[in-house]
Design an enzyme around this catalytic site. Structure first.
Site: not given
Ligand code: LER
Ligand code: MN
Length: 258
Positions: A141, A147, A174, A200, A206, A235
């Site tokens: 991912e 992050e 995602d 995701h 989000r 998610e």
């Molecule tokens: C995990 O799937 C993700 O998207 C990370 O940003 C954990 O928060």
């Molecule tokens: Mn994710």
């Protein structure tokens, strides 16, 4: 495409972007709303539930985020022992996930470069870990810049797979991270094509799809055009509450997919 909804199974995820935070509620609500699967985020490999506890729901994927959030394990730690434990954690998780025929997500365990570690060294260690775990289905991912600083776009993910000859790993797209990092989300999906192995399903902020400003129509058209037939897995934050986020997700899923 199939629908899934996330369930955090450990208190370390209390503030995380997961729709449900306890399994019995998740099973009951997911079945009632018509989801195909749950996506499970355990604190440890041994805390994955018995398949019989899922009431017939499939498992779309198993998240390894606790490897970092709870155990501080990373594939790119300068400490060789931490890297070794990180690989063992994902190995154990994949054995438990095999009970559900589910792939394992590699997200925050990828770590970052800096503090004396070059990007190439970090990518090398990450590739080594993914190659060593190559006999299990993995979803890698790309994350947004806050992050990780390793790989933040689908295109960089494809380049990374090509550079290190990683043929066992698929990309997890995602939509929350992509909204931050991609110039054009639909174009990114078209370019990544068959590398996309999981999605995701989240809006720009989000929240459940429909709660932000992402234009989902072109994104779904791109997924259809590349022949994506996997999961759209919510998610997202449980806002205003878990059931409302799950319900909004299913409304969006039916609007875009069925
Ligand atoms: C995990 O799937 C993700 O998207 C990370 O940003 C954990 O928060
Ligand atoms: Mn994710």
């Amino acid at each position: 495409m199939k629908s899934a909804v996330t369930v955090a199974l450990d208190p370390c995820f209390a503030a995380g972007p997961f729709v449900f935070h306890d399994l019995p509620t998740a099973v009951e609500q997911a079945k009632q709303l018509g989801f195909d699967a749950l996506e499970l985020f355990p604190g440890d490999p041994q805390s994955l539930p018995d398949p019989a506890a899922l009431g017939g729901l499939a498992v779309s994927a198993v998240g390894s985020g606790a490897g970092w959030v709870k155990h501080k394990l990373s594939f790119t730690s300068p400490d060789a022992d931490v890297r070794r434990k990180a690989k063992q954690f994902v190995r154990d998780l994949s054995v438990a996930a095999a009970r559900f025929n589910a792939p394992v997500i590699i997200g925050s365990m990828q770590g970052r470069w800096g503090d004396g570690l070059t990007r190439d060294e970090a990518l090398g260690w990450l590739a080594e870990a993914l190659a060593e775990l190559g006999d299990v289905p993995l979803l890698y991912e790309p994350l947004n810049r806050y992050e990780t600083n390793l790989i933040c776009t689908l295109a960089d993910g494809v380049d990374f797979f090509t550079r290190f000859g990683l043929t066992n790993v698929k990309l997890l797209a995602d939509l929350f991270h992509m909204n931050i990092e991609e110039a054009d989300m639909a174009a990114a999906i078209r370019s990544a094509g068959s590398h996309v192995g999981h999605v995701h399903f989240a809006d720009s902020n989000r929240r459940a799809v429909g709660g932000g400003h992402t234009d989902l129509g072109p994104v779904l058209a791109a997924l259809n055009d590349v022949g994506y037939a996997g999961y759209l897995s919510a998610e997202v934050f449980p806002l205003p509450d878990s059931v409302a986020a799950a319900t909004a997700t299913m409304t969006a899923f039916r609007q875009f997919v069925r």
